[in-house]
Scaffold this motif. Structure first.
Motif, PDB file in Angstrom:
ATOM      1  N   LYS A  55      -3.425  -2.969  -2.652  1.00  0.00           N
ATOM      2  CA  LYS A  55      -2.165  -3.012  -1.914  1.00  0.00           C
ATOM      3  C   LYS A  55      -0.981  -2.984  -2.863  1.00  0.00           C
ATOM      4  O   LYS A  55      -1.083  -3.366  -4.027  1.00  0.00           O
ATOM      5  CB  LYS A  55      -2.101  -4.246  -1.021  1.00  0.00           C
ATOM      6  N   TRP A  74       4.956  -0.820   2.753  1.00  0.00           N
ATOM      7  CA  TRP A  74       3.675  -1.372   2.321  1.00  0.00           C
ATOM      8  C   TRP A  74       2.610  -0.279   2.317  1.00  0.00           C
ATOM      9  O   TRP A  74       2.565   0.550   3.218  1.00  0.00           O
ATOM     10  CB  TRP A  74       3.245  -2.487   3.268  1.00  0.00           C
ATOM     11  N   SER A  76      -1.730   0.170   1.636  1.00  0.00           N
ATOM     12  CA  SER A  76      -3.007  -0.501   1.387  1.00  0.00           C
ATOM     13  C   SER A  76      -4.143   0.495   1.568  1.00  0.00           C
ATOM     14  O   SER A  76      -4.018   1.483   2.294  1.00  0.00           O
ATOM     15  CB  SER A  76      -3.199  -1.701   2.320  1.00  0.00           C
TER      16      SER A  76
END
Length: 91
Positions: A55, A74, A76
């Motif tokens: 991540k 973000w 991941s």
């Protein structure tokens, strides 16, 4: 262990000097960290099989009028690593 090369980009451009974390589900406290190079690349040497999570987060100033100081993006990737066979397989 097996190498996991990755490249981070934002808006189509390399994302340099970004912290990336890798952790194994069997031992999440043993996090591995590295920063991307100037071309957005980072490589982890994964020491064991199992389910892995990588991540990263990228922060930019929030657009005017949004009533916020920052916007966060973000990324991941979760996958299972197996020694036998072909190696990493993304899920």
């Amino acid at each position: 262990g097996q190498d996991l090369p990755m490249r981070l980009t934002y808006e189509g451009r390399p994302l340099p000097d970004t912290l990336v974390v890798a952790m194994n589900r069997a031992n999440p406290a043993a996090k591995m960290t590295a920063r991307t190079d100037k071309t957005g690349h980072v490589t982890f040497r994964l020491p064991q099989d199992g389910i892995w999570l990588t991540k990263a987060v990228h922060m930019v100033p929030a657009p005017a009028g949004t009533n916020a100081d920052w916007a966060s993006f973000w990324a991941s990737l979760t996958f299972e690593l197996k020694s036998s066979g072909t190696g990493a397989a993304a899920k």
